[in-house]
Design a protein around this motif. Structure first.
Motif, PDB file in Angstrom:
ATOM      1  N   PHE A   1       0.863  -1.081  -0.115  1.00 51.22           N
ATOM      2  CA  PHE A   1      -0.035   0.015   0.052  1.00 51.22           C
ATOM      3  C   PHE A   1       0.974   1.413  -0.012  1.00 51.22           C
ATOM      4  CE2 PHE A   1      -2.785  -3.059   1.056  1.00 51.22           C
ATOM      5  CZ  PHE A   1      -4.360  -2.688   0.937  1.00 51.22           C
ATOM      6  N   GLN A   2       0.264   2.327  -0.729  1.00 51.78           N
ATOM      7  CA  GLN A   2       1.206   3.785  -0.836  1.00 51.78           C
ATOM      8  C   GLN A   2       0.088   4.676  -0.234  1.00 51.78           C
ATOM      9  OE1 GLN A   2       3.823   4.035  -4.151  1.00 51.78           O
ATOM     10  NE2 GLN A   2       2.863   2.519  -4.799  1.00 51.78           N
ATOM     11  N   GLN A   3       0.436   5.767   0.343  1.00 54.94           N
ATOM     12  CA  GLN A   3      -0.233   6.871   0.405  1.00 54.94           C
ATOM     13  C   GLN A   3      -0.682   7.494  -0.662  1.00 54.94           C
ATOM     14  OE1 GLN A   3       0.776   9.941   3.395  1.00 54.94           O
ATOM     15  NE2 GLN A   3       2.022   8.693   4.731  1.00 54.94           N
ATOM     16  N   ARG A   4      -2.001   7.746  -0.735  1.00 53.98           N
ATOM     17  CA  ARG A   4      -2.718   8.950  -1.571  1.00 53.98           C
ATOM     18  C   ARG A   4      -2.823  10.224  -0.861  1.00 53.98           C
ATOM     19  NH1 ARG A   4      -6.376   9.532  -6.250  1.00 53.98           N
ATOM     20  NH2 ARG A   4      -7.964  10.974  -5.634  1.00 53.98           N
TER      21      ARG A   4
ATOM     22  N   ARG B   1       0.790  12.553   1.692  1.00 54.84           N
ATOM     23  CA  ARG B   1       1.944  12.287   0.951  1.00 54.84           C
ATOM     24  C   ARG B   1       1.746  11.472  -0.140  1.00 54.84           C
ATOM     25  NH1 ARG B   1       6.042  15.541   2.778  1.00 54.84           N
ATOM     26  NH2 ARG B   1       5.594  16.372   5.171  1.00 54.84           N
ATOM     27  N   GLU B   2       1.472  11.796  -1.333  1.00 52.13           N
ATOM     28  CA  GLU B   2       1.247  10.854  -2.370  1.00 52.13           C
ATOM     29  C   GLU B   2       2.621  10.069  -2.740  1.00 52.13           C
ATOM     30  OE1 GLU B   2       1.012  11.512  -7.005  1.00 52.13           O
ATOM     31  OE2 GLU B   2      -0.596  12.271  -6.117  1.00 52.13           O
ATOM     32  N   GLY B   3       2.492   8.863  -2.504  1.00 49.70           N
ATOM     33  CA  GLY B   3       3.659   7.918  -2.773  1.00 49.70           C
ATOM     34  C   GLY B   3       4.381   7.521  -1.658  1.00 49.70           C
ATOM     35  N   ALA B   4       4.128   7.699  -0.406  1.00 41.76           N
ATOM     36  CA  ALA B   4       4.769   7.513   0.623  1.00 41.76           C
ATOM     37  C   ALA B   4       4.381   6.571   1.363  1.00 41.76           C
ATOM     38  CB  ALA B   4       4.926   8.944   1.959  1.00 41.76           C
ATOM     39  N   ALA B   5       5.408   5.705   2.387  1.00 41.92           N
ATOM     40  CA  ALA B   5       4.776   4.839   3.057  1.00 41.92           C
ATOM     41  C   ALA B   5       3.777   5.049   3.960  1.00 41.92           C
ATOM     42  CB  ALA B   5       5.847   3.935   3.679  1.00 41.92           C
ATOM     43  N   PRO B   6       2.614   4.012   3.990  1.00 44.65           N
ATOM     44  CA  PRO B   6       1.266   4.334   5.045  1.00 44.65           C
ATOM     45  C   PRO B   6       2.096   4.445   6.320  1.00 44.65           C
ATOM     46  CG  PRO B   6       1.216   2.384   3.991  1.00 44.65           C
ATOM     47  CD  PRO B   6       2.337   2.899   3.374  1.00 44.65           C
ATOM     48  N   THR B   7       1.280   5.189   7.233  1.00 41.36           N
ATOM     49  CA  THR B   7       1.634   4.971   8.720  1.00 41.36           C
ATOM     50  C   THR B   7       1.343   3.792   9.385  1.00 41.36           C
ATOM     51  OG1 THR B   7       1.109   7.527   8.851  1.00 41.36           O
ATOM     52  CG2 THR B   7       1.072   6.404  10.884  1.00 41.36           C
ATOM     53  N   PHE B   8       0.456   3.090   8.972  1.00 37.87           N
ATOM     54  CA  PHE B   8       0.044   1.811   9.635  1.00 37.87           C
ATOM     55  C   PHE B   8       0.052   0.857   8.449  1.00 37.87           C
ATOM     56  CE2 PHE B   8      -2.853   4.472  12.419  1.00 37.87           C
ATOM     57  CZ  PHE B   8      -1.730   4.733  13.336  1.00 37.87           C
ATOM     58  N   GLN B   9       0.422  -0.342   8.664  1.00 35.95           N
ATOM     59  CA  GLN B   9       0.349  -1.611   7.830  1.00 35.95           C
ATOM     60  C   GLN B   9      -1.089  -2.136   7.633  1.00 35.95           C
ATOM     61  OE1 GLN B   9       2.485  -4.797   9.194  1.00 35.95           O
ATOM     62  NE2 GLN B   9       2.292  -6.205   7.184  1.00 35.95           N
TER      63      GLN B   9
ATOM     64  N   ASN C   1      -6.455  11.581   8.990  1.00 38.87           N
ATOM     65  CA  ASN C   1      -6.851  11.932   7.495  1.00 38.87           C
ATOM     66  C   ASN C   1      -5.969  11.321   6.673  1.00 38.87           C
ATOM     67  OD1 ASN C   1      -8.865  13.281   5.922  1.00 38.87           O
ATOM     68  ND2 ASN C   1      -8.076  15.420   6.358  1.00 38.87           N
ATOM     69  N   GLU C   2      -5.777  10.313   6.647  1.00 35.97           N
ATOM     70  CA  GLU C   2      -4.760   9.632   5.763  1.00 35.97           C
ATOM     71  C   GLU C   2      -5.370   8.627   4.746  1.00 35.97           C
ATOM     72  OE1 GLU C   2      -0.683   8.518   7.358  1.00 35.97           O
ATOM     73  OE2 GLU C   2      -1.506   6.449   6.425  1.00 35.97           O
ATOM     74  N   THR C   3      -4.928   8.381   3.623  1.00 32.83           N
ATOM     75  CA  THR C   3      -5.653   7.335   2.547  1.00 32.83           C
ATOM     76  C   THR C   3      -4.572   6.705   2.138  1.00 32.83           C
ATOM     77  OG1 THR C   3      -7.510   8.832   1.991  1.00 32.83           O
ATOM     78  CG2 THR C   3      -6.945   6.974   0.723  1.00 32.83           C
ATOM     79  N   ALA C   4      -4.551   5.513   2.225  1.00 33.69           N
ATOM     80  CA  ALA C   4      -3.669   4.513   1.481  1.00 33.69           C
ATOM     81  C   ALA C   4      -4.229   3.793   0.650  1.00 33.69           C
ATOM     82  CB  ALA C   4      -2.772   3.812   2.798  1.00 33.69           C
ATOM     83  N   THR C   5      -3.542   3.233  -0.556  1.00 30.23           N
ATOM     84  CA  THR C   5      -4.319   2.435  -1.523  1.00 30.23           C
ATOM     85  C   THR C   5      -3.218   1.314  -2.276  1.00 30.23           C
ATOM     86  OG1 THR C   5      -3.551   3.864  -3.459  1.00 30.23           O
ATOM     87  CG2 THR C   5      -5.604   4.541  -2.279  1.00 30.23           C
TER      88      THR C   5
END
Length: 843
Positions: free
Chosen positions: A58-61, A64-72, A201-205
């Motif tokens: 998963f990556q952040q949308r 921070r676009e493309g960054a690693a998400p905070t949680f797995q 307020n984080e979105t990972a995809t």
């Protein structure tokens, strides 16, 4: 005209050259052995899940676009002969902070969410979305044209959620009967999985659905290894029963009003898959009594008010029928406007002195059907609806007569779009309206037809050339075409026009419209669009479309500079927009022009704000006298701003303000604050106030029999209060309350008549005059819709509804908040009590 035809042929040739499809992420679906069934309980402890490989990349949308998400996050996908199963483990080191707000189905909230998006056609343009939050609230929607979302789409599917020490889990069962696909031994679906963390307020995809890309569905990964050589069940049927009672005050001497009027009806909705890629959806004798009432408005302009569609049958899948002709600040209308179907009857009964009449408020829809889906590389849609003739009952003494006020009408719409691998498309839409007229309804056209071609050519990953060409033809008696020529959409009779020819003997009217634009549609920093368009004076689509005015040539330019990567200190995102536009009628008069600059910021604390300003040079208003000569207006300047708090806390606030002046005494001040309070996860209360103070030095009043065009100074005050309460007992049982008291008062003074509408100076345009009429108004309204909704089994619902409407108007224009808002509830009330029971089955 030739320019637009050439433009469309260029689009056809260019779109036929398929651009290379970029490399996409892939995952193989695991077939479930017959001996290893999955129990959908959210525990994820079935043996089959231990054999399914996990999706973890998963990556952040956001932010921070493309960054690693905070949680797995881990996701697994499996399937059997009847359904697709997805298990998601959303890890969280502090499970007590997981946000799960209990709302009604399909209602958004600042919760944690997990969404599964399936492009079952694998066309990289359409997808079905299934989402759930930790409270078990379900959402579903349909994506079309790559980036457009239809939230009215509903499906029958299962999901279960649980919480634990490592976070929360969601287990989805999505029946193949709810998807549309091509059966094959080696099927491939598009797939995306989204996780939202409310408190961050984080979105990972998975895969990355980049905001900077030129598409959404086209960014999905692929789900391979599906062996689906059998079609699922094809038929879904939802019969329903409606019982209602209407109460209203009686009127002395009027025997047509029943103080208590019971009624009941039967109907049915159905869906049938003609083939796996085509679905027929129908309704017989539909009832939309649970739909919220439109807000009250006082429209003093020359143009019709647009109200959004809310009826489920027309909302669901409505995107396939969109063909935009007129867009303003993101709001578009065009060749098909479904609210024309079942509209308020337009005829007026001829009531003798001392008589009474009773008329239906809406035209009855006898039945409607639509066909949507795909045929090869084409997305297709066809809709047909029949509305009954409606009569007014006229009482004069003991005599009862009937008069038709809306004829039996058939509406049809056909849409197709050819889609190419590089996201280009070429399509057409055509509409047909045919009426069975009698003598009282010959003021309406007997037939109205429109058609158009539209194209979207993508060149490179960031640029697009778009446009359309449309035509219309309306036929009827001379009375019908004469009324069309003279309404404010066309105004053929304007005495100062040099290009229009008014002919009261016409029995038909024809016209055309078109547009072309070049746009940059993707990029990290800048996007833009430049557009030109035309609408000929005879272009008429309002039988089953929506257009406020024809007779216009226009151009516009828009550019946006954006920063979507959060800064170290303050900002999450920032946008700056620059707009320029101008429009002329076919006489060459400039009817609109302006420039606008605006900026929007979202801060690290999730508060947002924005502001902008307009400069509008002097316009020429060719509709100011409602068919008489045009009138120059005054140059205007305006500013607006808004502030939006973080929506996650129990209390959130928003405020919008708008201020306009022309330097000649005309001013407009609007302010709209609203506040929401969520004392618990299952209860939300909100209240919004709209305050408006309009001071117009040249408000249209009337055209007199003596040929004078009368204007006046208008001092108008408007107050509207919108309140809502949503109580969700369970995700399947909810209560929604909506109420809106509304008052608008207008006081007219300083009457003047038009002397020279083309004088550039305000003083040269008008002179004072005496006026004996009284156009003052004090309009009061109260509307409430209260709905209990229980989905007692998947797809089956029970509605209990109470609606009340109060309306009154008196002819004085002074405004007193205490007096007028109190008088709102003194107006006569009409109540509707309704129970609707529907049962879904899949034979």
């Amino acid at each position: 005209m030739r320019i637009f035809v050439a433009f469309l042929f260029v689009c056809i040739a260019a779109a036929a050259v398929n651009a290379a499809v970029p490399t996409v992420a892939r995952v193989a679906a695991t077939p479930i052995p017959e001996a290893m069934a999955i129990r959908v309980d959210g525990e994820l402890n079935d043996a089959v899940w231990q054999t399914v490989p996990a999706i973890t990349e998963f990556q952040q949308r956001e932010p921070r676009e493309g960054a690693a998400p905070t949680f797995q996050t881990e996701a697994r996908v499996a399937y059997d002969a009847t359904a697709l199963y997805v298990a998601v483990q959303a890890f969280d080191p502090d499970p007590k902070k997981i946000v799960g707000i209990r709302t009604r189905r399909d209602e958004g909230s600042p919760s944690d969410w997990i969404s599964i998006l399936v492009d079952s056609f694998h066309d990289r343009r359409s997808a079905y979305e299934f989402a759930v939050n930790p409270a078990g609230v379900k959402q579903d929607s349909y994506w079309f044209n790559d980036t457009n979302n239809d939230q009215g789409w509903d499906a029958v599917w299962d999901v279960a959620v649980t919480r634990g020490e490592r976070g929360w889990r969601a287990e989805f069962r999505i029946p193949f009967s709810q998807l549309r696909y091509r059966p094959s031994e080696t099927s491939t679906f598009g797939l995306a999985i989204i996780r939202k963390v409310g408190r961050l307020n984080e979105t990972a995809t998975w895969p990355l659905l980049a905001k900077s890309a030129n598409g959404y569905v086209s960014s999905f990964g692929e789900l391979t290894g599906l062996h689906l050589d059998q079609s699922p069940k094809r038929l879904e049927v939802v019969p329903y029963v409606v019982g209602q009672v209407t109460t209203q005050p009686g009127e002395p001497g009027n025997s047509l009003i029943n103080a208590t009027d019971p009624d009941g009806s039967l109907g049915v909705d159905f869906k049938y898959a003609l083939k796996p890629s085509l679905t027929l959806t129908g309704t017989v004798n539909p009832d939309f009594g649970q739909v919220e009432a439109d807000p009250a408005v006082v429209n003093l302009s020359a143009f019709e008010t647009f109200f959004a569609e809310r009826r489920p049958f027309f909302v669901e899948g409505g995107g396939i029928f969109s063909f935009d002709v007129d867009c303003n600040d993101g709001s578009c209308s065009g060749l098909f406007y479904s609210r024309r179907i079942g509209r308020t009857p337009r005829g007026e009964p001829n009531v003798p002195d001392g008589g009474y009449s009773a008329s239906p408020t809406q035209t009855t829809i006898l039945g409607a059907a639509k066909l949507t889906g795909r045929i090869g590389n084409f997305s297709v849609g066809a809709l047909n609806a029949v509305t009954s003739d409606e009569d007014a009952v006229i009482a004069h003494g003991t005599l009862r007569t009937r008069q038709t006020i809306e004829p039996l009408t058939n509406y049809a719409v056909v849409r197709a779009r050819r889609e190419f691998a590089n996201q280009s498309s070429l399509g057409f839409l055509t509409t047909f309206t045919n009426r069975t007229l009698d003598e009282p309804t010959r003021f309406l056209p007997g037939g109205a037809y429109t058609g158009g071609l539209d194209a979207d050519w993508r060149f490179g990953p960031k640029y697009a050339l778009r446009g359309f060409l449309a035509g219309s033809s309306v036929h009827g008696d001379t009375q019908a075409i004469d009324e069309l020529q003279q309404n404010n959409v066309h105004s053929f009779q304007r005495p100062d026009s040099t290009s229009l020819t008014y002919d009261p003997s016409r029995t038909s009217m024809n016209g055309y419209a078109g547009s072309a634009s070049v746009s940059k549609i993707a990029g990290q920093r800048m996007v833009f669009s430049s557009n030109v368009s035309v609408r000929s004076p005879g272009f008429e689509i309002n039988d089953v479309g929506f257009l406020q005015r024809a007779d216009q040539r226009s151009m516009s330019n828009w550019m946006q500079i954006r920063y979507d990567k959060p800064s170290q200190k303050w900002l999450r995102s920032f946008r700056y927009n620059l707009n320029q536009w101008a429009g002329w009628n076919y006489d060459g008069d400039r009817v609109s022009s302006g420039i606008n600059v605006n900026a929007h910021a979202v801060f690290k604390n999730n508060w947002g704000t924005g502001a902008g300003g307009n400069l509008n040079p002097q316009p020429f208003d060719d509709r100011a006298t409602r068919g008489g000569p045009g009138v120059y207006g005054n140059a205007q300047r305006s500013i607006w701003a808004y502030l939006q708090s973080d929506q996650r806390p129990a209390v959130s606030v928003n405020i919008f303000t708008f201020n306009l002046t022309d330097g000649k005494g005309t001013t407009l001040h609007d302010i709209s604050p609203d506040v929401s309070y969520r004392p618990s996860s299952f209860l939300k209360m909100s209240a919004g106030v709209h305050l408006s103070l309009n001071h117009d030095e040249s408000q249209w009043v009337e055209s007199t029999d003596a040929g004078r065009y009368v204007f006046a100074r208008l001092h108008q005050q408007t107050v509207g209060v919108t309140t809502r309460l949503n109580y969700t007992v369970t995700p399947a049982l909810s209560i929604q309350l909506y109420a809106e008291p509304f008052v608008s008062a207008g006081d007219y003074s300083n009457f003047k008549e038009l002397v020279d509408g083309r004088s550039k100076s305000y003083e040269g345009r008008y002179r004072p005059t005496e006026y004996s009429g009284n156009p003052d108004f004090n309009y009061r309204s109260f509307r409430t819709t209260n709905v209990l909704r229980w989905e007692y089994k998947p797809g089956s619902t029970l509605f209990v509804v109470w609606q009340q409407g109060r309306e009154d108007s008196i002819d004085h224009g002074d405004f007193s908040f205490n007096r007028d808002f109190g008088a709102v509830f003194d107006a006569p009330a009409k109540n509707v009590f309704l129970v609707k029971w529907a049962y879904w089955f899949n034979p």
